[in-house]
Design an enzyme around this catalytic site. Structure first.
Site, short mmCIF file in Angstrom:
data_model
loop_
_atom_site.label_atom_id
_atom_site.label_comp_id
_atom_site.label_asym_id
_atom_site.label_seq_id
_atom_site.Cartn_x
_atom_site.Cartn_y
_atom_site.Cartn_z
N TRP A 1 -1.73 -13.19 -1.75
CA TRP A 1 -2.48 -13.04 -0.59
C TRP A 1 -2.66 -13.29 0.68
O TRP A 1 -3.31 -14.69 0.93
CB TRP A 1 -4.08 -12.34 -0.28
CG TRP A 1 -3.95 -11.18 0.86
CD1 TRP A 1 -4.64 -11.83 1.45
CD2 TRP A 1 -3.97 -9.33 -0.25
NE1 TRP A 1 -4.77 -10.41 2.19
CE2 TRP A 1 -4.55 -9.57 1.84
CE3 TRP A 1 -3.29 -9.07 -0.10
CZ2 TRP A 1 -4.42 -8.11 1.86
CZ3 TRP A 1 -3.59 -7.82 -0.23
CH2 TRP A 1 -3.66 -7.17 1.13
N TRP B 1 1.12 -1.61 0.17
CA TRP B 1 0.04 -0.07 0.43
C TRP B 1 0.94 1.30 0.16
O TRP B 1 1.76 1.86 0.44
CB TRP B 1 -1.39 0.05 0.99
CG TRP B 1 -1.82 -0.97 1.03
CD1 TRP B 1 -2.73 -0.70 2.41
CD2 TRP B 1 -2.18 -1.66 0.58
NE1 TRP B 1 -4.14 -1.30 2.16
CE2 TRP B 1 -3.51 -2.37 0.71
CE3 TRP B 1 -1.82 -1.79 -1.14
CZ2 TRP B 1 -4.20 -3.36 -0.14
CZ3 TRP B 1 -2.98 -3.31 -1.79
CH2 TRP B 1 -3.96 -3.53 -1.21
N TYR C 1 -10.93 -14.76 -5.21
CA TYR C 1 -11.58 -15.29 -3.66
C TYR C 1 -12.89 -15.88 -3.84
O TYR C 1 -13.80 -15.47 -4.06
CB TYR C 1 -11.60 -14.43 -3.22
CG TYR C 1 -9.89 -13.72 -2.48
CD1 TYR C 1 -9.36 -13.95 -1.80
CD2 TYR C 1 -10.18 -11.48 -3.36
CE1 TYR C 1 -7.69 -13.06 -1.17
CE2 TYR C 1 -8.70 -11.36 -3.22
CZ TYR C 1 -8.00 -12.27 -2.09
OH TYR C 1 -6.53 -11.51 -1.84
N ASN D 1 -5.90 -0.15 -5.58
CA ASN D 1 -6.70 -1.85 -4.97
C ASN D 1 -8.69 -1.83 -5.35
O ASN D 1 -8.98 -1.47 -4.60
CB ASN D 1 -6.50 -2.03 -3.71
CG ASN D 1 -6.65 -3.07 -3.17
OD1 ASN D 1 -6.63 -3.87 -3.79
ND2 ASN D 1 -7.90 -3.55 -1.93
N GLU D 2 -8.26 -3.00 -6.08
CA GLU D 2 -9.00 -3.25 -6.98
C GLU D 2 -10.79 -2.06 -6.80
O GLU D 2 -11.72 -1.99 -6.36
CB GLU D 2 -10.29 -4.05 -5.30
CG GLU D 2 -9.36 -5.75 -5.33
CD GLU D 2 -9.57 -6.85 -4.01
OE1 GLU D 2 -9.02 -7.57 -4.11
OE2 GLU D 2 -10.31 -6.26 -3.30
N GLU E 1 -3.00 -11.35 -6.68
CA GLU E 1 -3.57 -11.29 -5.54
C GLU E 1 -4.51 -13.00 -5.22
O GLU E 1 -5.06 -13.11 -6.39
CB GLU E 1 -5.06 -10.39 -4.48
CG GLU E 1 -3.99 -9.16 -3.84
CD GLU E 1 -5.71 -8.50 -3.11
OE1 GLU E 1 -6.11 -8.99 -3.04
OE2 GLU E 1 -4.90 -7.32 -2.92
#
Length: 373
Positions: free
Chosen positions: A334, A80, A267, A193-194, A300
């Protein structure tokens, strides 16, 4: 005459010397077809994510963790580059940008971007390449929501198109890029991020990605640029992740001229799909990368059931590595876990965490790096 002759010999010798691969542009990570080239080596690369490493306050801890990545054979670390707050948390807490109704103030102090400096310095020392992300879609560490009062919007969807929001965002990008513009530790700059734009026309995000990547390229013509998205919006089986409902048209965004490579995440438990479904998710993205002649980074991935870390995630790794000639260029699980030496405490375990030296580490790092060769 003797002096002139000696000078001529020295000049000739200097011209003949090869450029040092560890200095300047020669060491900048780059795209080579559908693969990455780091320090002159084009191959498939392994790595991981550590959102928390820039928030450590002890340089020695950062150094130790980077050394663990180096000895393990990891090369890429995604971190980050944002930490946004709406009130000053005090000198002992790390934050990078403070927002108020009048705007934003960038913290360049010892508890601000100097912590990011320590990460970049350690990465340079240990040969680790960093993906630095500029803002979060989610509210963790501030995210786009931290900007709202400062730029007069009340949703992420509005944030992407609001001139004042984007001016503040680009000012922050400029400050970070300026600090590390010449660093060989930078693998790529990452937009967010995303990023999502639920229910939006995909043109909203494509326009934002185009404008932002063009802006970053105007600041830094050397380092790569990527989106940081989950990989939604492409042809597939019609399940939720393949749909365009989150405002992402993955192929259109990857085709933009200043997007260097594609990113996608995985995910299954959060997306309502099976673990085995993930294998086709990987190859579907690889196919588009192959068509566009740009690398795919499996950026990720994880499962929260600890007993499945090795069995499930290693299969995804094998699928990704197996597609290295079909568009896949690397993978980053991740997330990284380690023990902070100064405190003796383990880093954050969100259920996905793979701790350095554990049996899962042996499976997902040691054995994976060995397979890559």
């Amino acid at each position: 005459m003797k002096l002139a002759f000696l000078l001529s010999v020295l000049i000739t010798a200097a011209i003949a010397l090869p450029s040092n691969p560890n200095n300047g542009r020669a060491s900048i990570s780059k795209v080579d077809g559908t693969k990455f080239n780091i320090d002159g080596v084009t191959k498939y690369y392994a790595g991981t994510n550590s959102y928390w490493i820039p928030f450590l306050t002890n340089d020695g801890d950062v150094d130790t963790i980077m050394s663990h990545l180096q000895t393990s054979g990891h090369k890429i670390l995604r971190i980050w580059g944002f930490n946004d707050v709406k009130s000053n948390p005090g000198s002992g807490t790390v934050y990078f940008q403070l927002f108020s109704s009048s705007g934003a103030t960038i913290n360049t102090g010892a508890n601000g971007l100097q912590r990011l400096d320590a990460v970049v310095k350690a990465a340079e020392k240990y040969g680790i390449r960093l993906i630095i992300n500029f803002v979060n879609n989610w509210t963790d560490f501030g995210g786009m929501a931290a900007y709202f009062s400062a730029c007069g919007v009340n949703s992420n969807e509005q944030w992407y198109a609001a001139t004042r929001c984007q001016t503040i965002y680009q000012n922050y990008i400029k400050a970070v890029v300026a600090r590390y513009r010449t660093s060989t530790a930078i693998f790529a700059w990452e937009l967010a991020n995303e990023p999502r734009c639920k229910g939006c026309q995909t043109s909203v995000l494509t326009s934002w990605i185009r404008k932002t990547s063009d802006y970053i390229k105007s600041l830094d013509t050397d380092h790569m640029i990527t989106v940081g998205d989950e990989g939604f919006g492409l042809a597939g089986d019609g399940s939720y992740p393949y749909q365009f409902s989150e405002g992402i048209d993955w192929a259109a965004n990857l085709a933009l001229p200043n997007i260097s490579f594609g990113t996608f995440h995985l995910y299954p438990s959060g997306w309502g799909v099976s673990n085995s479904w993930g294998n086709s998710w990987i190859t579907s993205h690889a196919k588009i990368c192959k068509q566009l002649n740009k690398p795919c980074l499996f950026e990720e991935y994880g499962v929260t059931t600890e007993a499945q870390h090795c069995s499930v995630e290693s299969e995804w790794q094998k699928t990704s590595l197996g597609a290295k000639e079909e568009g896949m260029a690397g993978d980053l699980f991740w997330q990284l876990g380690d023990t902070v030496k100064s405190s003796g405490q383990k880093t954050h375990n969100d259920g996905h965490t793979i701790y350095y030296g554990s049996s899962d580490w042996k499976c997902l790092v040691d054995e994976h790096v060995k397979r890559i060769g």
